[in-house]
Scaffold this motif. Sequence first.
Motif, PDB file in Angstrom:
ATOM      1  N   THR A  78     -13.490   6.333   1.297  1.00 22.23           N
ATOM      2  CA  THR A  78     -12.531   6.686   0.248  1.00 22.23           C
ATOM      3  C   THR A  78     -11.841   5.440  -0.281  1.00 22.23           C
ATOM      4  OG1 THR A  78     -12.117   8.851   1.257  1.00 22.23           O
ATOM      5  CG2 THR A  78     -10.428   8.026  -0.252  1.00 22.23           C
ATOM      6  N   VAL A  79     -11.437   4.572   0.635  1.00 19.98           N
ATOM      7  CA  VAL A  79     -10.756   3.333   0.245  1.00 19.98           C
ATOM      8  C   VAL A  79     -11.699   2.429  -0.543  1.00 19.98           C
ATOM      9  CG1 VAL A  79      -9.609   1.250   1.078  1.00 19.98           C
ATOM     10  CG2 VAL A  79      -9.179   3.455   2.198  1.00 19.98           C
ATOM     11  N   ARG A  80     -12.931   2.298  -0.074  1.00 15.69           N
ATOM     12  CA  ARG A  80     -13.885   1.428  -0.785  1.00 15.69           C
ATOM     13  C   ARG A  80     -14.167   1.942  -2.194  1.00 15.69           C
ATOM     14  NH1 ARG A  80     -16.459   0.937   4.652  1.00 15.69           N
ATOM     15  NH2 ARG A  80     -15.895  -1.150   5.350  1.00 15.69           N
ATOM     16  N   ALA A  81     -14.269   3.253  -2.353  1.00 11.93           N
ATOM     17  CA  ALA A  81     -14.486   3.824  -3.688  1.00 11.93           C
ATOM     18  C   ALA A  81     -13.263   3.580  -4.571  1.00 11.93           C
ATOM     19  CB  ALA A  81     -14.777   5.320  -3.581  1.00 11.93           C
ATOM     20  N   TRP A  82     -12.074   3.715  -4.009  1.00 15.13           N
ATOM     21  CA  TRP A  82     -10.839   3.458  -4.753  1.00 15.13           C
ATOM     22  C   TRP A  82     -10.775   1.990  -5.190  1.00 15.13           C
ATOM     23  CZ3 TRP A  82      -6.573   0.588  -2.592  1.00 15.13           C
ATOM     24  CH2 TRP A  82      -5.443   0.539  -3.419  1.00 15.13           C
ATOM     25  N   VAL A  83     -11.094   1.078  -4.280  1.00 11.16           N
ATOM     26  CA  VAL A  83     -11.078  -0.353  -4.605  1.00 11.16           C
ATOM     27  C   VAL A  83     -12.071  -0.650  -5.731  1.00 11.16           C
ATOM     28  CG1 VAL A  83     -11.643  -2.662  -3.737  1.00 11.16           C
ATOM     29  CG2 VAL A  83     -10.246  -1.119  -2.358  1.00 11.16           C
ATOM     30  N   ALA A  84     -13.261  -0.080  -5.654  1.00 17.55           N
ATOM     31  CA  ALA A  84     -14.288  -0.328  -6.672  1.00 17.55           C
ATOM     32  C   ALA A  84     -13.851   0.175  -8.042  1.00 17.55           C
ATOM     33  CB  ALA A  84     -15.595   0.336  -6.256  1.00 17.55           C
ATOM     34  N   ALA A  85     -13.043   1.228  -8.077  1.00 20.37           N
ATOM     35  CA  ALA A  85     -12.617   1.819  -9.343  1.00 20.37           C
ATOM     36  C   ALA A  85     -11.327   1.207  -9.891  1.00 20.37           C
ATOM     37  CB  ALA A  85     -12.423   3.326  -9.168  1.00 20.37           C
ATOM     38  N   ARG A  86     -10.659   0.388  -9.093  1.00 23.14           N
ATOM     39  CA  ARG A  86      -9.385  -0.196  -9.528  1.00 23.14           C
ATOM     40  C   ARG A  86      -9.610  -1.202 -10.645  1.00 23.14           C
ATOM     41  NH1 ARG A  86      -6.572  -3.158  -4.961  1.00 23.14           N
ATOM     42  NH2 ARG A  86      -4.893  -3.302  -6.458  1.00 23.14           N
ATOM     43  N   PRO A  87      -8.732  -1.204 -11.653  1.00 24.56           N
ATOM     44  CA  PRO A  87      -8.829  -2.238 -12.686  1.00 24.56           C
ATOM     45  C   PRO A  87      -8.598  -3.616 -12.067  1.00 24.56           C
ATOM     46  CG  PRO A  87      -7.289  -0.514 -13.326  1.00 24.56           C
ATOM     47  CD  PRO A  87      -7.665  -0.261 -11.894  1.00 24.56           C
TER      48      PRO A  87
ATOM     49  N   VAL B 250       0.842  -1.202   0.000  1.00 19.10           N
ATOM     50  CA  VAL B 250       0.000   0.000   0.000  1.00 19.10           C
ATOM     51  C   VAL B 250       0.876   1.250   0.000  1.00 19.10           C
ATOM     52  CG1 VAL B 250      -1.858   1.244   1.170  1.00 19.10           C
ATOM     53  CG2 VAL B 250      -1.843  -1.253   1.175  1.00 19.10           C
ATOM     54  N   ARG B 251       1.970   1.227   0.748  1.00 13.77           N
ATOM     55  CA  ARG B 251       2.909   2.363   0.739  1.00 13.77           C
ATOM     56  C   ARG B 251       3.471   2.576  -0.675  1.00 13.77           C
ATOM     57  NH1 ARG B 251       4.086  -0.148   5.567  1.00 13.77           N
ATOM     58  NH2 ARG B 251       3.698   1.135   7.401  1.00 13.77           N
ATOM     59  N   SER B 252       3.775   1.473  -1.334  1.00 16.74           N
ATOM     60  CA  SER B 252       4.276   1.553  -2.698  1.00 16.74           C
ATOM     61  C   SER B 252       3.225   2.131  -3.644  1.00 16.74           C
ATOM     62  CB  SER B 252       4.706   0.160  -3.179  1.00 16.74           C
ATOM     63  OG  SER B 252       5.154   0.211  -4.506  1.00 16.74           O
ATOM     64  N   TYR B 253       1.974   1.731  -3.464  1.00 18.80           N
ATOM     65  CA  TYR B 253       0.889   2.290  -4.278  1.00 18.80           C
ATOM     66  C   TYR B 253       0.861   3.816  -4.122  1.00 18.80           C
ATOM     67  CZ  TYR B 253      -1.303  -2.363  -4.881  1.00 18.80           C
ATOM     68  OH  TYR B 253      -1.587  -3.660  -5.200  1.00 18.80           O
ATOM     69  N   ARG B 254       0.986   4.280  -2.889  1.00 18.11           N
ATOM     70  CA  ARG B 254       0.961   5.730  -2.655  1.00 18.11           C
ATOM     71  C   ARG B 254       2.162   6.405  -3.307  1.00 18.11           C
ATOM     72  NH1 ARG B 254       1.686   9.389   2.623  1.00 18.11           N
ATOM     73  NH2 ARG B 254       0.933  11.325   1.696  1.00 18.11           N
ATOM     74  N   LYS B 255       3.327   5.809  -3.129  1.00 18.41           N
ATOM     75  CA  LYS B 255       4.561   6.362  -3.694  1.00 18.41           C
ATOM     76  C   LYS B 255       4.448   6.516  -5.212  1.00 18.41           C
ATOM     77  CE  LYS B 255       9.466   5.310  -4.213  1.00 18.41           C
ATOM     78  NZ  LYS B 255      10.524   4.345  -3.908  1.00 18.41           N
ATOM     79  N   HIS B 256       3.774   5.587  -5.855  1.00 19.72           N
ATOM     80  CA  HIS B 256       3.638   5.588  -7.318  1.00 19.72           C
ATOM     81  C   HIS B 256       2.359   6.280  -7.796  1.00 19.72           C
ATOM     82  CE1 HIS B 256       6.710   2.450  -6.728  1.00 19.72           C
ATOM     83  NE2 HIS B 256       7.189   2.965  -7.840  1.00 19.72           N
ATOM     84  N   GLY B 257       1.659   6.938  -6.880  1.00 21.58           N
ATOM     85  CA  GLY B 257       0.471   7.701  -7.260  1.00 21.58           C
ATOM     86  C   GLY B 257      -0.755   6.864  -7.559  1.00 21.58           C
ATOM     87  N   LEU B 258      -0.793   5.639  -7.049  1.00 18.81           N
ATOM     88  CA  LEU B 258      -1.911   4.734  -7.317  1.00 18.81           C
ATOM     89  C   LEU B 258      -2.978   4.765  -6.230  1.00 18.81           C
ATOM     90  CD1 LEU B 258       0.180   1.702  -8.564  1.00 18.81           C
ATOM     91  CD2 LEU B 258      -0.969   3.445  -9.945  1.00 18.81           C
ATOM     92  N   LEU B 259      -2.696   5.437  -5.149  1.00 17.28           N
ATOM     93  CA  LEU B 259      -3.622   5.546  -4.017  1.00 17.28           C
ATOM     94  C   LEU B 259      -4.151   6.976  -3.979  1.00 17.28           C
ATOM     95  CD1 LEU B 259      -4.394   3.605  -1.642  1.00 17.28           C
ATOM     96  CD2 LEU B 259      -2.591   4.689  -0.326  1.00 17.28           C
ATOM     97  N   PRO B 260      -5.411   7.170  -3.633  1.00 19.43           N
ATOM     98  CA  PRO B 260      -5.906   8.552  -3.548  1.00 19.43           C
ATOM     99  C   PRO B 260      -5.153   9.336  -2.467  1.00 19.43           C
ATOM    100  CG  PRO B 260      -7.622   6.992  -2.878  1.00 19.43           C
ATOM    101  CD  PRO B 260      -6.426   6.196  -3.272  1.00 19.43           C
ATOM    102  N   PRO B 261      -5.151  10.653  -2.571  1.00 15.64           N
ATOM    103  CA  PRO B 261      -4.499  11.450  -1.522  1.00 15.64           C
ATOM    104  C   PRO B 261      -5.143  11.175  -0.166  1.00 15.64           C
ATOM    105  CG  PRO B 261      -5.222  12.839  -3.353  1.00 15.64           C
ATOM    106  CD  PRO B 261      -5.776  11.476  -3.595  1.00 15.64           C
ATOM    107  N   PRO B 262      -4.375  11.231   0.903  1.00 19.38           N
ATOM    108  CA  PRO B 262      -4.955  10.975   2.224  1.00 19.38           C
ATOM    109  C   PRO B 262      -6.023  12.006   2.571  1.00 19.38           C
ATOM    110  CG  PRO B 262      -2.616  11.554   2.405  1.00 19.38           C
ATOM    111  CD  PRO B 262      -2.952  11.542   0.964  1.00 19.38           C
ATOM    112  N   ASP B 263      -7.016  11.545   3.317  1.00 17.41           N
ATOM    113  CA  ASP B 263      -8.074  12.434   3.795  1.00 17.41           C
ATOM    114  C   ASP B 263      -7.634  13.212   5.024  1.00 17.41           C
ATOM    115  OD1 ASP B 263     -10.254  11.734   1.953  1.00 17.41           O
ATOM    116  OD2 ASP B 263     -10.116   9.757   2.888  1.00 17.41           O
ATOM    117  N   HIS B 264      -6.634  12.670   5.710  1.00 14.64           N
ATOM    118  CA  HIS B 264      -6.192  13.284   6.967  1.00 14.64           C
ATOM    119  C   HIS B 264      -4.739  12.888   7.186  1.00 14.64           C
ATOM    120  CE1 HIS B 264      -6.704  14.873  11.032  1.00 14.64           C
ATOM    121  NE2 HIS B 264      -6.110  13.793  11.498  1.00 14.64           N
ATOM    122  N   VAL B 265      -3.952  13.796   7.713  1.00 15.10           N
ATOM    123  CA  VAL B 265      -2.569  13.502   8.096  1.00 15.10           C
ATOM    124  C   VAL B 265      -2.407  13.941   9.540  1.00 15.10           C
ATOM    125  CG1 VAL B 265      -0.137  13.965   7.659  1.00 15.10           C
ATOM    126  CG2 VAL B 265      -1.725  13.820   5.733  1.00 15.10           C
TER     127      VAL B 265
END
Length: 66
Positions: free
Chosen positions: A49-58, A23-38
């Motif tokens: 947000t995660v569920r919507a991202w999963v549903a949209a993933r190829p 998952v960290r790698s996905y973020r590093k490569h721009g494959l994860l949506p921006p965080p909602d909170h830091v």
Amino acid sequence: MTDRRLWSYKEIAAHIRVQPDTVRSYRKHGLLPPPDHVEGGKPFWYAETVRAWVAARPGNRGRRED
């Protein structure tokens, strides 16, 4: 009803059945949506947000939705 729980890399990884480093790698490569909170430099995403991202993933067929 919306799910406003915040998920870390660990919760996202468990949801999509991979290791947190993946998952960290996905973020590093721009494959994860921006965080909602830091907080303290650590990123978090709302569960919805995660569920919507999963549903949209190829290739998400057969992925669980819990």
